[in-house]
Enzyme design. Structure first.
Site, PDB file in Angstrom:
ATOM      1  N   LYS A 155       6.241  -5.021   2.219  1.00  0.00           N
ATOM      2  CA  LYS A 155       5.625  -5.665   3.280  1.00  0.00           C
ATOM      3  C   LYS A 155       4.184  -6.635   2.846  1.00  0.00           C
ATOM      4  O   LYS A 155       4.427  -7.653   3.608  1.00  0.00           O
ATOM      5  CB  LYS A 155       4.496  -4.320   4.673  1.00  0.00           C
ATOM      6  CG  LYS A 155       5.851  -3.310   4.119  1.00  0.00           C
ATOM      7  CD  LYS A 155       4.857  -2.238   5.616  1.00  0.00           C
ATOM      8  CE  LYS A 155       3.944  -1.438   4.864  1.00  0.00           C
ATOM      9  NZ  LYS A 155       4.322  -0.710   3.769  1.00  0.00           N
ATOM     10  N   ARG A 195       1.141   1.984  13.515  1.00  0.00           N
ATOM     11  CA  ARG A 195       2.166   2.863  12.355  1.00  0.00           C
ATOM     12  C   ARG A 195       1.973   4.195  13.149  1.00  0.00           C
ATOM     13  O   ARG A 195       2.676   5.435  12.947  1.00  0.00           O
ATOM     14  CB  ARG A 195       0.767   3.332  11.327  1.00  0.00           C
ATOM     15  CG  ARG A 195       1.666   2.931  10.381  1.00  0.00           C
ATOM     16  CD  ARG A 195      -0.039   3.218   9.433  1.00  0.00           C
ATOM     17  NE  ARG A 195       0.550   3.274   8.056  1.00  0.00           N
ATOM     18  CZ  ARG A 195       0.355   2.663   7.055  1.00  0.00           C
ATOM     19  NH1 ARG A 195      -0.406   1.593   7.416  1.00  0.00           N
ATOM     20  NH2 ARG A 195       0.671   2.746   5.857  1.00  0.00           N
ATOM     21  N   ARG A 218       3.101  -0.901  -9.491  1.00  0.00           N
ATOM     22  CA  ARG A 218       2.184  -2.077  -9.110  1.00  0.00           C
ATOM     23  C   ARG A 218       1.121  -2.066  -9.248  1.00  0.00           C
ATOM     24  O   ARG A 218      -0.139  -1.169  -9.137  1.00  0.00           O
ATOM     25  CB  ARG A 218       1.958  -1.255  -7.208  1.00  0.00           C
ATOM     26  CG  ARG A 218       1.055  -2.427  -6.668  1.00  0.00           C
ATOM     27  CD  ARG A 218       0.851  -2.366  -4.912  1.00  0.00           C
ATOM     28  NE  ARG A 218       0.607  -1.359  -4.485  1.00  0.00           N
ATOM     29  CZ  ARG A 218       0.506  -0.851  -3.360  1.00  0.00           C
ATOM     30  NH1 ARG A 218       1.423  -1.971  -2.451  1.00  0.00           N
ATOM     31  NH2 ARG A 218       0.292   0.598  -2.599  1.00  0.00           N
ATOM     32  N   ARG A 276      -3.989   1.349  -7.281  1.00  0.00           N
ATOM     33  CA  ARG A 276      -4.511   2.081  -6.492  1.00  0.00           C
ATOM     34  C   ARG A 276      -4.450   3.497  -6.445  1.00  0.00           C
ATOM     35  O   ARG A 276      -3.750   3.880  -7.744  1.00  0.00           O
ATOM     36  CB  ARG A 276      -3.677   1.786  -4.830  1.00  0.00           C
ATOM     37  CG  ARG A 276      -4.782   0.406  -3.874  1.00  0.00           C
ATOM     38  CD  ARG A 276      -3.806  -0.267  -3.108  1.00  0.00           C
ATOM     39  NE  ARG A 276      -2.545   1.618  -1.928  1.00  0.00           N
ATOM     40  CZ  ARG A 276      -2.648   0.771  -1.448  1.00  0.00           C
ATOM     41  NH1 ARG A 276      -1.846  -0.529  -1.040  1.00  0.00           N
ATOM     42  NH2 ARG A 276      -1.294   1.509  -0.371  1.00  0.00           N
ATOM     43  N   ARG A 336       2.713  10.230   1.792  1.00  0.00           N
ATOM     44  CA  ARG A 336       2.941   9.368   2.809  1.00  0.00           C
ATOM     45  C   ARG A 336       3.670   8.784   3.029  1.00  0.00           C
ATOM     46  O   ARG A 336       3.449   8.431   4.095  1.00  0.00           O
ATOM     47  CB  ARG A 336       2.230   7.877   1.951  1.00  0.00           C
ATOM     48  CG  ARG A 336       0.454   7.913   1.292  1.00  0.00           C
ATOM     49  CD  ARG A 336       0.228   6.693   0.425  1.00  0.00           C
ATOM     50  NE  ARG A 336       0.665   5.796   0.324  1.00  0.00           N
ATOM     51  CZ  ARG A 336       0.371   4.777  -0.163  1.00  0.00           C
ATOM     52  NH1 ARG A 336       0.506   5.261  -1.419  1.00  0.00           N
ATOM     53  NH2 ARG A 336       0.694   3.557  -0.160  1.00  0.00           N
TER      54      ARG A 336
HETATM   55  P1  AP5 Z   1       4.036  -4.012  -2.085  1.00  0.00           P
HETATM   56  O1  AP5 Z   1       4.237  -5.295  -0.833  1.00  0.00           O
HETATM   57  O2  AP5 Z   1       2.682  -3.707  -2.125  1.00  0.00           O
HETATM   58  O3  AP5 Z   1       4.416  -3.164  -0.910  1.00  0.00           O
HETATM   59  P2  AP5 Z   1       3.637  -2.436   0.379  1.00  0.00           P
HETATM   60  O4  AP5 Z   1       4.808  -2.178   1.462  1.00  0.00           O
HETATM   61  O5  AP5 Z   1       2.699  -3.076   0.907  1.00  0.00           O
HETATM   62  O6  AP5 Z   1       3.049  -1.443   0.375  1.00  0.00           O
HETATM   63  P3  AP5 Z   1       1.500  -0.204   0.715  1.00  0.00           P
HETATM   64  O7  AP5 Z   1       1.419   0.861  -0.466  1.00  0.00           O
HETATM   65  O8  AP5 Z   1       0.545  -1.810   0.905  1.00  0.00           O
HETATM   66  O9  AP5 Z   1       2.130  -0.205   2.067  1.00  0.00           O
HETATM   67  P4  AP5 Z   1       1.314   1.092   2.792  1.00  0.00           P
HETATM   68  O10 AP5 Z   1       1.885   1.422   4.522  1.00  0.00           O
HETATM   69  O11 AP5 Z   1       1.558   2.323   2.312  1.00  0.00           O
HETATM   70  O12 AP5 Z   1      -0.492   0.933   2.281  1.00  0.00           O
HETATM   71  P5  AP5 Z   1      -1.986   0.485   3.700  1.00  0.00           P
HETATM   72  O13 AP5 Z   1      -1.909  -0.026   2.689  1.00  0.00           O
HETATM   73  O14 AP5 Z   1      -1.098  -0.266   4.774  1.00  0.00           O
HETATM   74  O15 AP5 Z   1       4.899  -3.852  -2.661  1.00  0.00           O
HETATM   75  C1  AP5 Z   1       4.802  -2.444  -3.840  1.00  0.00           C
HETATM   76  C2  AP5 Z   1       4.660  -2.874  -5.347  1.00  0.00           C
HETATM   77  O16 AP5 Z   1       6.762  -3.023  -5.163  1.00  0.00           O
HETATM   78  C3  AP5 Z   1       4.701  -3.758  -5.368  1.00  0.00           C
HETATM   79  O17 AP5 Z   1       4.346  -3.773  -7.153  1.00  0.00           O
HETATM   80  C4  AP5 Z   1       5.593  -4.870  -5.597  1.00  0.00           C
HETATM   81  O18 AP5 Z   1       5.857  -6.561  -6.066  1.00  0.00           O
HETATM   82  C5  AP5 Z   1       6.880  -4.488  -5.724  1.00  0.00           C
HETATM   83  N1  AP5 Z   1       8.068  -5.021  -5.355  1.00  0.00           N
HETATM   84  C6  AP5 Z   1       7.823  -5.540  -3.463  1.00  0.00           C
HETATM   85  N2  AP5 Z   1       8.751  -6.070  -3.452  1.00  0.00           N
HETATM   86  C7  AP5 Z   1      10.133  -5.212  -4.205  1.00  0.00           C
HETATM   87  C8  AP5 Z   1      11.490  -5.696  -4.363  1.00  0.00           C
HETATM   88  N3  AP5 Z   1      12.051  -6.727  -3.628  1.00  0.00           N
HETATM   89  N4  AP5 Z   1      11.833  -5.212  -5.974  1.00  0.00           N
HETATM   90  C9  AP5 Z   1      11.479  -5.139  -7.005  1.00  0.00           C
HETATM   91  N5  AP5 Z   1       9.636  -4.764  -6.759  1.00  0.00           N
HETATM   92  C10 AP5 Z   1       9.086  -4.378  -5.143  1.00  0.00           C
HETATM   93  O19 AP5 Z   1      -1.862   1.718   3.682  1.00  0.00           O
HETATM   94  C11 AP5 Z   1      -3.119   2.925   2.740  1.00  0.00           C
HETATM   95  C12 AP5 Z   1      -3.065   3.951   3.790  1.00  0.00           C
HETATM   96  O20 AP5 Z   1      -4.365   2.929   4.722  1.00  0.00           O
HETATM   97  C13 AP5 Z   1      -2.559   4.748   4.898  1.00  0.00           C
HETATM   98  O21 AP5 Z   1      -1.295   5.785   3.724  1.00  0.00           O
HETATM   99  C14 AP5 Z   1      -3.841   5.183   5.494  1.00  0.00           C
HETATM  100  O22 AP5 Z   1      -3.891   6.145   5.413  1.00  0.00           O
HETATM  101  C15 AP5 Z   1      -4.580   4.243   6.149  1.00  0.00           C
HETATM  102  N6  AP5 Z   1      -4.042   2.620   7.263  1.00  0.00           N
HETATM  103  C16 AP5 Z   1      -3.280   2.171   6.427  1.00  0.00           C
HETATM  104  N7  AP5 Z   1      -3.488   1.486   8.438  1.00  0.00           N
HETATM  105  C17 AP5 Z   1      -3.684   2.362   9.266  1.00  0.00           C
HETATM  106  C18 AP5 Z   1      -2.876   2.775  10.328  1.00  0.00           C
HETATM  107  N8  AP5 Z   1      -2.733   1.878  10.959  1.00  0.00           N
HETATM  108  N9  AP5 Z   1      -2.921   3.600  11.610  1.00  0.00           N
HETATM  109  C19 AP5 Z   1      -3.911   4.670  10.380  1.00  0.00           C
HETATM  110  N10 AP5 Z   1      -4.316   4.900   8.752  1.00  0.00           N
HETATM  111  C20 AP5 Z   1      -3.721   4.018   8.344  1.00  0.00           C
END
Ligand code: AP5
Length: 216
Positions: free
Chosen positions: A13, A88, A127, A160, A171
């Site tokens: 994402k 979410r 990552r 991270r 997660r």
């Molecule tokens: P990347 O693009 O970083 O993936 P992402 O989908 O953004 O993953 P996140 O881990 O950031 O999502 P998340 O939803 O768990 O975390 P968030 O920060 O929102 O890609 C991942 C890796 O894969 C990278 O190394 C990239 O290079 C590689 N890659 C990408 N595309 C690829 C491809 N096609 N092929 C190969 N490799 C590829 O949330 C963290 C925490 O915050 C949550 O657990 C929760 O505690 C809290 N939180 C955040 N938002 C909320 C909310 N709305 N409500 C409640 N709690 C929340």
């Protein structure tokens, strides 16, 4: 135009959001990034959120909704947003609709990136992130030109804390139980596109770009 990105942790994402925001002049609002900034700045929100994030649990809805409301208020009324990692829960989705409705705006499309669990661990354990500009890399699939160093500003890349196998597992569970129902929420309103998130980064982006170009 306002877009929601859905998908499990590590679906890509954040990576795809960077490309899309560049091409369509959208403002990315990543709730994960905003929460991590709050943790770094040791705000009250950051102190509360830290424990939830470390365990891979969702931060409570009321805190997230207040946070997004004040983020949106920082931009001009005609700014389009790409919501990354938000909503979410169904409550968050409803709150977002009502927030936008108050501004005579709406979600135009939600895009779900579909990636199987087996790819997720591989992606998240490899990552690496730049602490200065937030650019995301992968040691195998999207490596920087110089190992451990950001191509854009020379920042020293880091991993991270929640990208460890145990937290990733939780997660993924939390995503299935609490976030997957949102897919049907947007489907019901005919605002859902599903994209296979497995494949070369730029090939995945080409499909997303086509979808968004049609909506725009
Ligand atoms: P990347 O693009 O970083 O993936 P992402 O989908 O953004 O993953 P996140 O881990 O950031 O999502 P998340 O939803 O768990 O975390 P968030 O920060 O929102 O890609 C991942 C890796 O894969 C990278 O190394 C990239 O290079 C590689 N890659 C990408 N595309 C690829 C491809 N096609 N092929 C190969 N490799 C590829 O949330 C963290 C925490 O915050 C949550 O657990 C929760 O505690 C809290 N939180 C955040 N938002 C909320 C909310 N709305 N409500 C409640 N709690 C929340």
């Amino acid at each position: 135009m306002n877009i929601v990105f859905l998908g499990p942790p590590g679906a890509g994402k954040g990576t795809q959001a960077q490309y899309l925001c560049n091409d369509f002049r959208l403002q990315q609002l990543s709730t994960g990034d905003i929460l991590r900034l709050n943790i770094k700045q040791k705000t009250d929100l950051g102190k509360t959120a830290e424990d939830y994030i470390a365990k891979g649990e969702l931060v409570p809805d009321n805190l997230i909704i207040d946070m997004i409301r004040s983020e949106i208020a920082k931009y001009s009324r005609d700014q389009g947003f790409l919501f990354d990692g938000f909503p979410r829960t169904i409550s968050q989705a409803e709150a977002l609709d009502s927030l936008l409705d108050d501004m005579n705006k709406k979600i135009d499309i939600s895009i779900e990136l579909k990636v199987p669990d087996e790819n997720i661990i591989d992606r998240l354990s490899g990552r690496r992130i730049c602490p200065i500009c937030g650019a995301t890399y992968h040691i195998k699939y999207n490596p920087p030109k110089v190992e451990g160093v950001c191509d854009i500003d020379g920042g020293e890349l880091y991993q991270r804390k929640d990208d460890n196998p145990e937290t990733i597992k939780n997660r993924l569970e939390v995503y299935k139980n609490q976030t997957v129902p949102i897919v049907n929420y947007y489907k019901k309103y005919n605002k859902l596109e599903q994209v296979n998130g497995v494949g070369e980064l730029h090939n995945v982006y080409r499909i997303i770009n086509e979808i968004v170009s049609k909506v725009n």
